[in-house]
Each structure stands twice: as C-alpha cells, then as structure tokens.
Design a protein around this motif. Structure first.
Motif, PDB file in Angstrom:
ATOM      1  N   GLY A  69      69.234   8.123  54.576  1.00  0.00           N
ATOM      2  CA  GLY A  69      68.138   8.383  55.503  1.00  0.00           C
ATOM      3  C   GLY A  69      67.236   9.528  55.113  1.00  0.00           C
ATOM      4  O   GLY A  69      66.413   9.978  55.919  1.00  0.00           O
ATOM      5  N   CYS A  70      67.378  10.043  53.910  1.00  0.00           N
ATOM      6  CA  CYS A  70      66.552  11.150  53.417  1.00  0.00           C
ATOM      7  C   CYS A  70      66.626  12.367  54.334  1.00  0.00           C
ATOM      8  O   CYS A  70      65.650  13.099  54.506  1.00  0.00           O
ATOM      9  CB  CYS A  70      65.103  10.689  53.215  1.00  0.00           C
ATOM     10  N   ALA A  71      67.788  12.557  54.955  1.00  0.00           N
ATOM     11  CA  ALA A  71      67.978  13.706  55.837  1.00  0.00           C
ATOM     12  C   ALA A  71      68.309  14.936  54.991  1.00  0.00           C
ATOM     13  O   ALA A  71      68.667  14.831  53.823  1.00  0.00           O
ATOM     14  CB  ALA A  71      69.102  13.419  56.830  1.00  0.00           C
ATOM     15  N   ASP A  72      68.236  16.083  55.607  1.00  0.00           N
ATOM     16  CA  ASP A  72      68.462  17.366  54.935  1.00  0.00           C
ATOM     17  C   ASP A  72      67.437  17.563  53.829  1.00  0.00           C
ATOM     18  O   ASP A  72      66.544  16.743  53.623  1.00  0.00           O
ATOM     19  CB  ASP A  72      69.879  17.471  54.367  1.00  0.00           C
ATOM     20  N   GLY A  73      67.566  18.636  53.099  1.00  0.00           N
ATOM     21  CA  GLY A  73      66.642  18.919  52.010  1.00  0.00           C
ATOM     22  C   GLY A  73      67.032  18.172  50.753  1.00  0.00           C
ATOM     23  O   GLY A  73      68.178  17.763  50.584  1.00  0.00           O
ATOM     24  N   PRO A  74      66.077  18.006  49.842  1.00  0.00           N
ATOM     25  CA  PRO A  74      66.396  17.323  48.585  1.00  0.00           C
ATOM     26  C   PRO A  74      67.320  18.175  47.729  1.00  0.00           C
ATOM     27  O   PRO A  74      67.260  19.403  47.753  1.00  0.00           O
ATOM     28  CB  PRO A  74      65.037  17.137  47.920  1.00  0.00           C
ATOM     29  N   ILE A  75      68.181  17.512  46.981  1.00  0.00           N
ATOM     30  CA  ILE A  75      69.101  18.216  46.082  1.00  0.00           C
ATOM     31  C   ILE A  75      68.680  18.081  44.621  1.00  0.00           C
ATOM     32  O   ILE A  75      69.188  18.788  43.770  1.00  0.00           O
ATOM     33  CB  ILE A  75      70.547  17.701  46.250  1.00  0.00           C
ATOM     34  N   GLN A  76      67.761  17.146  44.372  1.00  0.00           N
ATOM     35  CA  GLN A  76      67.304  16.918  42.998  1.00  0.00           C
ATOM     36  C   GLN A  76      65.918  16.315  43.058  1.00  0.00           C
ATOM     37  O   GLN A  76      65.572  15.595  44.004  1.00  0.00           O
ATOM     38  CB  GLN A  76      68.250  15.963  42.276  1.00  0.00           C
ATOM     39  N   ILE A  77      65.120  16.600  42.044  1.00  0.00           N
ATOM     40  CA  ILE A  77      63.786  16.020  41.929  1.00  0.00           C
ATOM     41  C   ILE A  77      63.729  15.224  40.641  1.00  0.00           C
ATOM     42  O   ILE A  77      64.121  15.723  39.579  1.00  0.00           O
ATOM     43  CB  ILE A  77      62.703  17.115  41.936  1.00  0.00           C
ATOM     44  N   ILE A  78      63.257  13.979  40.743  1.00  0.00           N
ATOM     45  CA  ILE A  78      63.073  13.141  39.554  1.00  0.00           C
ATOM     46  C   ILE A  78      61.578  13.146  39.231  1.00  0.00           C
ATOM     47  O   ILE A  78      60.780  12.533  39.944  1.00  0.00           O
ATOM     48  CB  ILE A  78      63.551  11.697  39.791  1.00  0.00           C
ATOM     49  N   PRO A  79      61.175  13.854  38.175  1.00  0.00           N
ATOM     50  CA  PRO A  79      59.756  13.901  37.819  1.00  0.00           C
ATOM     51  C   PRO A  79      59.233  12.528  37.379  1.00  0.00           C
ATOM     52  O   PRO A  79      60.022  11.662  36.974  1.00  0.00           O
ATOM     53  CB  PRO A  79      59.711  14.886  36.645  1.00  0.00           C
ATOM     54  N   PRO A  80      57.929  12.333  37.440  1.00  0.00           N
ATOM     55  CA  PRO A  80      57.347  11.082  36.954  1.00  0.00           C
ATOM     56  C   PRO A  80      57.731  10.823  35.497  1.00  0.00           C
ATOM     57  O   PRO A  80      57.788  11.742  34.688  1.00  0.00           O
ATOM     58  CB  PRO A  80      55.841  11.310  37.085  1.00  0.00           C
ATOM     59  N   GLY A  81      58.065   9.560  35.199  1.00  0.00           N
ATOM     60  CA  GLY A  81      58.393   9.160  33.839  1.00  0.00           C
ATOM     61  C   GLY A  81      59.832   9.400  33.429  1.00  0.00           C
ATOM     62  O   GLY A  81      60.159   9.237  32.263  1.00  0.00           O
ATOM     63  N   LEU A  82      60.699   9.767  34.368  1.00  0.00           N
ATOM     64  CA  LEU A  82      62.080  10.081  34.028  1.00  0.00           C
ATOM     65  C   LEU A  82      63.045   9.088  34.666  1.00  0.00           C
ATOM     66  O   LEU A  82      62.782   8.566  35.742  1.00  0.00           O
ATOM     67  CB  LEU A  82      62.411  11.497  34.504  1.00  0.00           C
ATOM     68  N   ALA A  83      64.169   8.848  33.996  1.00  0.00           N
ATOM     69  CA  ALA A  83      65.241   8.000  34.526  1.00  0.00           C
ATOM     70  C   ALA A  83      66.462   8.873  34.762  1.00  0.00           C
ATOM     71  O   ALA A  83      66.798   9.717  33.933  1.00  0.00           O
ATOM     72  CB  ALA A  83      65.570   6.887  33.545  1.00  0.00           C
ATOM     73  N   VAL A  84      67.129   8.669  35.916  1.00  0.00           N
ATOM     74  CA  VAL A  84      68.281   9.480  36.305  1.00  0.00           C
ATOM     75  C   VAL A  84      69.321   8.586  36.949  1.00  0.00           C
ATOM     76  O   VAL A  84      68.979   7.624  37.646  1.00  0.00           O
ATOM     77  CB  VAL A  84      67.845  10.582  37.303  1.00  0.00           C
ATOM     78  N   GLN A  85      70.595   8.903  36.750  1.00  0.00           N
ATOM     79  CA  GLN A  85      71.646   8.207  37.489  1.00  0.00           C
ATOM     80  C   GLN A  85      71.904   8.976  38.776  1.00  0.00           C
ATOM     81  O   GLN A  85      72.076  10.194  38.757  1.00  0.00           O
ATOM     82  CB  GLN A  85      72.920   8.097  36.662  1.00  0.00           C
ATOM     83  N   VAL A  86      71.919   8.238  39.888  1.00  0.00           N
ATOM     84  CA  VAL A  86      72.113   8.837  41.206  1.00  0.00           C
ATOM     85  C   VAL A  86      73.398   8.269  41.790  1.00  0.00           C
ATOM     86  O   VAL A  86      73.590   7.062  41.821  1.00  0.00           O
ATOM     87  CB  VAL A  86      70.906   8.524  42.130  1.00  0.00           C
TER      88      VAL A  86
END
Length: 95
Positions: A69-86
């Motif tokens: 639900g996108c609650a609380d603050g973000p813990i990580q930012i994925i910049p444009p053009g990047l791939a990340v495992q979540v």
C-alpha cells in the motif's frame, strides 16, 4: 472592439486545450516493468507480492516501500534506467 473579443476567445480556447490535454506532469513517462509485466506511464502504487525484478524505464524515480500500500516512508529509490530486485510484501510508488 471586435478584435479584443476575438483575441480573448482565442486565448480562452488555448487555455481550455492546455487543460484538456493530459500532461506528463501527472505521471511518469515510459514504463515500469515488474517481472516482465509492463505498466505504461505508471502512476500510483504497485504491490510486490514475491521477489521481483523491477525495471524503471521512466523519467522519474520509483520509490520502494517495505510494506504493501505504499505506506510509511520509502526505503529505497530506483532511479530511471535501473533494474533492481525487490523482496516480496513490498510496494512501489510512481508519482
């Protein structure tokens, strides 16, 4: 006097068109891919239920939250053009 009325009508029409055309300021341009599923011009909250690969091919950062639900603050930012495992039970917000 007729010229002023015509000018005002033209300006009013331009203003209406500017408001009616959807703008990119209300969402990201490009696509967000979550495990190969593309979300074009993403906006809002996306749930991650299991370990997922997230590709941010938009013009804005994606904000990873550690709860649904996108609650609380973000813990990580994925910049444009990047791939990340979540990890699972997370969510991603695109503004």
């Amino acid at each position: 006097m007729r010229r002023i009325g015509s000018t005002l009508a033209t300006l009013a029409a331009a203003g209406v068109l500017a408001l009616a055309v959807p703008g990119s300021a209300f969402g990201a341009n490009g696509f967000l891919a979550i495990d190969g599923v593309h979300h074009d011009n993403p906006r809002g909250c996306f749930e991650i239920t299991h370990l997922s690969t997230v590709l941010n091919f938009t013009d804005t950062p994606a904000f990873v939250h550690n709860v649904p639900g996108c609650a609380d603050g973000p813990i990580q930012i994925i910049p444009p053009g990047l791939a990340v495992q979540v990890p699972g039970t997370h969510s991603i917000f695109m503004g």
